[in-house]
Design an enzyme around this catalytic site. Sequence first.
Site, PDB file in Angstrom:
ATOM      1  N   LYS A  47       5.556  50.307  25.095  1.00 26.85           N
ATOM      2  CA  LYS A  47       6.281  51.430  25.700  1.00 26.85           C
ATOM      3  C   LYS A  47       7.787  51.154  25.698  1.00 26.85           C
ATOM      4  CE  LYS A  47       6.127  54.264  29.951  1.00 26.85           C
ATOM      5  NZ  LYS A  47       5.430  54.497  31.231  1.00 26.85           N
TER       6      LYS A  47
ATOM      7  N   SER B 164       3.483  59.095  32.061  1.00 25.70           N
ATOM      8  CA  SER B 164       4.616  58.956  31.193  1.00 25.70           C
ATOM      9  C   SER B 164       4.380  58.115  29.941  1.00 25.70           C
ATOM     10  CB  SER B 164       5.781  58.340  31.982  1.00 25.70           C
ATOM     11  OG  SER B 164       5.447  57.027  32.390  1.00 25.70           O
TER      12      SER B 164
ATOM     13  N   SER C  67       0.633  56.626  35.160  1.00 24.16           N
ATOM     14  CA  SER C  67       1.160  56.758  33.793  1.00 24.16           C
ATOM     15  C   SER C  67       0.436  56.003  32.698  1.00 24.16           C
ATOM     16  CB  SER C  67       2.628  56.354  33.758  1.00 24.16           C
ATOM     17  OG  SER C  67       3.415  57.425  34.213  1.00 24.16           O
TER      18      SER C  67
END
Length: 484
Positions: A79, A154, A178
């Site tokens: 990420k 996210s 997330s």
Amino acid sequence: MQIENLSAVEIVAKVTSGELSATDCTQHFLDQISKLNDDNGGFLSTTEQLAIQTAEAIDADRAAGKKLGPLAGLPVAVKDGICTQGQTTTAGSKMLSKFVPSYDATIVQRLKADGAIVIGKTNMDEFAMGSSTENSAYFPAKNPWNHEHVPGGSSGGSATAVAAQMAPVSIGSDTGGSIRQPASFCGITGLKPTYGRVSRFGLIAFASSLDQIGPMTHSAEDAALVMQSISGHDKHDSTSAVDEVPDFSAKLNQPLDGLKIGICLDHFGDGLSDSVRNSVNDSIEVLKSLGATCQDIELPYTKYAIASYYVIAPCEASSNLSRFDGVRYTNRAAADNLTDMYTHTRGEHFGNEVKNRILLGTYALSSGYYDAYYLKASKVRRMIKNDYDKAFESVDLILGPTVPSTAFKFGEHASDPIAMYLADIYTVSANLAGVPAISIPCGFDDGGLPIGMQLQAKRFDESTLLQAAHQYQTQTDFHQQRPS
Ligand code: GLN
């Protein structure tokens, strides 16, 4: 051999035995990204050159008879809110579009030390605030099962990367859901570890008392493999736990006889879609057939979890994001004096949702309001934790849906932030209480979109989560389905 269909465990075994070269494997996933990323938007950048060099070094080590690491040759997508040395780390924000960290996050260091190969950085909602990746300052990631639908967020790019088979494994972060919510929307397995299990050093902080890093994979077995590498105390993160790290794979094959699963009826209330309800109910039967018993439990204060989370998280964010001011790390706006430089930098480079949260958090922490908001929310948080402690006196795991619905369409919640925030209704409690939770695929809706179920466990009991998830995955094939 179709390399993209191999599990992480298989990739490592084949690289270690010499049946597959790390270089071929890495090149294959880089080719997958070239082929698929324009349509899916899972990656913000790739680390092609470094990845191939690392893979070649692993192949050379093998040829020289050296012992390889436990993740030898495993491509991993990380990420973009997690620092990678020498590689742009934007956190999905224009603020950090040119930020190149001088160090690797601890988890990246550990993955690399174990032989994993970072192939790229994945798309995300700006500073991890969001549930759809629509808040990415660059472009949205798409749900590989249907491009009109969001992948969740996210860590939406990390979910897209794995679901679209551009990476066998990815790393996400989870502050209120997330990892689990995008895992649910994209039909993959996502684990939020216990708060403190995994070092947050090098994770660009959103809400420090809630943030955790964890694996996103096809299966629980692969998640156990990655967890082994990234878990454990880190002297750079004083909140990382000193507790011993168990062998996460050891219990995977043990039967579930005697396992007690708690079901909270509040998780099956009105807002839940029928397809999700039916699939989760079916999974309960599967787990029962494997020897688990189910009983009702109560988590009375979790109905205040969203309210508490959306005070605590913005408060912590407003403090954490104060460092992005144009002086260090970030882009800088032109201005005649220092105050204007701060305000222009922040005004021009933060997106609306981030500004929204900073304003909310600053307000809630301001003099005269602290007691009414932050302190009150913290007290509610403690009551939620107490609920969990009590529930776990009588059960080993808690089972329910991960999200009330399957993936929504782009723009569907654009004008209604509350509807977007409610996507986290089942996930935020685990962050508030600090307990580990996993989302695993458990069905599909009529439109062919994946459904996820969530299992939560006592603090530091990821092993039981992974065991139950793995046993479930031996009886079902939802986790083996791939989008066409
Ligand atoms: N969707 C939640 C939020 O926007 C959770 C985000 C996260 O876990 N990083 O705050």
